[in-house]
Write a protein that holds these residues in place. Sequence first.
Motif, short mmCIF file in Angstrom:
data_model
loop_
_atom_site.label_atom_id
_atom_site.label_comp_id
_atom_site.label_asym_id
_atom_site.label_seq_id
_atom_site.Cartn_x
_atom_site.Cartn_y
_atom_site.Cartn_z
N GLN A 55 11.77 89.21 60.47
CA GLN A 55 11.21 90.51 60.82
C GLN A 55 11.02 91.27 59.52
OE1 GLN A 55 13.40 93.14 63.46
NE2 GLN A 55 11.49 94.13 64.04
N ALA A 56 9.77 91.59 59.22
CA ALA A 56 9.42 92.26 57.97
C ALA A 56 9.83 93.73 57.99
CB ALA A 56 7.92 92.14 57.72
N ASN A 57 9.75 94.34 56.83
CA ASN A 57 10.10 95.76 56.69
C ASN A 57 9.32 96.65 57.65
OD1 ASN A 57 11.61 94.77 54.57
ND2 ASN A 57 10.24 95.53 52.98
N ASP A 58 8.07 96.28 57.97
CA ASP A 58 7.24 97.08 58.87
C ASP A 58 7.45 96.73 60.35
OD1 ASP A 58 5.91 94.67 59.22
OD2 ASP A 58 4.00 95.35 58.42
N PHE B 146 10.68 78.52 54.06
CA PHE B 146 11.36 79.78 54.35
C PHE B 146 10.50 80.94 53.91
CE2 PHE B 146 13.21 78.58 50.16
CZ PHE B 146 12.87 79.71 49.41
N ILE B 147 10.83 82.12 54.44
CA ILE B 147 10.14 83.36 54.06
C ILE B 147 11.17 84.48 53.98
CG2 ILE B 147 9.48 83.82 56.47
CD1 ILE B 147 6.92 85.20 55.29
N GLU B 148 11.10 85.24 52.90
CA GLU B 148 11.93 86.43 52.70
C GLU B 148 11.00 87.55 52.24
OE1 GLU B 148 15.06 86.72 53.41
OE2 GLU B 148 15.67 84.62 53.57
N GLN B 149 11.46 88.79 52.33
CA GLN B 149 10.69 89.93 51.86
C GLN B 149 11.60 90.84 51.04
OE1 GLN B 149 9.25 92.82 54.76
NE2 GLN B 149 7.33 93.00 53.64
N ASP B 150 11.07 91.32 49.90
CA ASP B 150 11.87 92.22 49.09
C ASP B 150 11.62 93.68 49.50
OD1 ASP B 150 9.57 93.12 47.68
OD2 ASP B 150 9.88 91.70 46.05
N GLU B 151 12.32 94.59 48.85
CA GLU B 151 12.22 96.02 49.20
C GLU B 151 10.85 96.61 48.88
OE1 GLU B 151 13.57 95.35 45.16
OE2 GLU B 151 14.47 94.72 47.04
N ARG B 152 10.06 95.94 48.02
CA ARG B 152 8.70 96.41 47.70
C ARG B 152 7.66 95.92 48.70
NH1 ARG B 152 8.05 93.62 42.30
NH2 ARG B 152 9.10 92.12 43.60
#
Length: 170
Positions: A73-76, A111-117
Amino acid sequence: YGEGIMHYDGQKFTQYTEDDGLANNTVLSLEGTEDGSIWVASYGGISRFKNGKFSNYSIQDGLPNNGALDILQANDGHLWVATFGGLARFNNGKFEAITAQDGLPDEVCYFIEQDERGIFWIGTNKGIIRFNYEAYSAANEPESSQIFKLITQDQGIIANEMNAGASFKD
């Protein structure tokens, strides 16, 4: 491995399998969302478990491949899936695929990750991809160097091939 998922309610375990509606018993990743859903990445696609029932999503629903290896689940709030055939973003009840035809440097996404940016990091069998979805979605004529950047042993990572589950966000 290959036995579905287990749920513990504080007192007992309940096993869920294909017989209960799970897309496939080989589960590789789980992601909970604020609406109480549990999203399941498996070799049969994506399953959503909500209110005791499964809904399943596959190639027919926009996944680039039914071999789903990771879900995030992404930041958005949008869900992203890494598959053997590329990436997919869940939007308005369907998955939107991003594949090599869209500039993705490798379709085997472990895999997939998302950073704070908001930048996504995808592990593949050719290296790690830095993916700027904001630039991708805003571009009429995408300049892939600003959208996708493949990081390999030449840039200092230990090996080019990543593996499913080989990531975490610190």
